[in-house]
Design an enzyme around this catalytic site. Sequence first.
Site, mmCIF file in Angstrom:
data_model
loop_
_atom_site.group_PDB
_atom_site.id
_atom_site.type_symbol
_atom_site.label_atom_id
_atom_site.label_comp_id
_atom_site.label_asym_id
_atom_site.label_seq_id
_atom_site.Cartn_x
_atom_site.Cartn_y
_atom_site.Cartn_z
ATOM 1 N N ALA A 11 -30.073 -4.227 52.529
ATOM 2 C CA ALA A 11 -29.105 -3.264 53.045
ATOM 3 C C ALA A 11 -29.465 -1.827 52.664
ATOM 4 O O ALA A 11 -28.842 -0.881 53.141
ATOM 5 C CB ALA A 11 -27.704 -3.599 52.534
ATOM 6 N N CYS A 12 -30.480 -1.656 51.826
ATOM 7 C CA CYS A 12 -30.867 -0.341 51.307
ATOM 8 C C CYS A 12 -32.097 0.183 52.058
ATOM 9 O O CYS A 12 -33.141 -0.475 52.084
ATOM 10 C CB CYS A 12 -31.161 -0.461 49.818
ATOM 11 S SG CYS A 12 -31.886 1.003 49.079
ATOM 12 N N ALA A 13 -31.976 1.377 52.644
ATOM 13 C CA ALA A 13 -33.093 1.951 53.405
ATOM 14 C C ALA A 13 -34.310 2.199 52.520
ATOM 15 O O ALA A 13 -35.446 1.961 52.948
ATOM 16 C CB ALA A 13 -32.661 3.243 54.083
#
Length: 141
Positions: A11-13
């Site tokens: 979920a983390c870019a």
Amino acid sequence: MTDVTIFHNPACATSRNTLALIRHAGIEPTIVEYLKTPPSKEQLRELVAATGQGVRALLREKGTPYAELGLADPKWNDEQLLDFIVQHPILMNRPVVVTPLGTKLCRPSEGVLELLPVGQLAPFTKSDGEVVHDSGVRRGC
């Protein structure tokens, strides 16, 4: 180099970009989705020691219970902070990458380049459009 592990949050870019940079280098790492498979306290202790930074460097504030747990208070020692991360894996900052060249919290994502084999990579475009140019500088080289 085949022994590469990334402690990843899809979920983390930044985590996604770091994983993409590793793959851009032709490496398929072991992916540990640490929210699904949290590291043990001992594993966390080893990761912290391998980075050469303190436990607080591995703590994430944004989007976590950091403030509500009062973790900014200096009264918490490293062992207590590790306990909090074990209880709330979202507190672990990401991505952490482990390679034979070292262990590093890769924020920003291009920090992973220091941990990859020698050899300049072609430019890489991150998900936000920023182009990363590899200087070819590596740890231990």
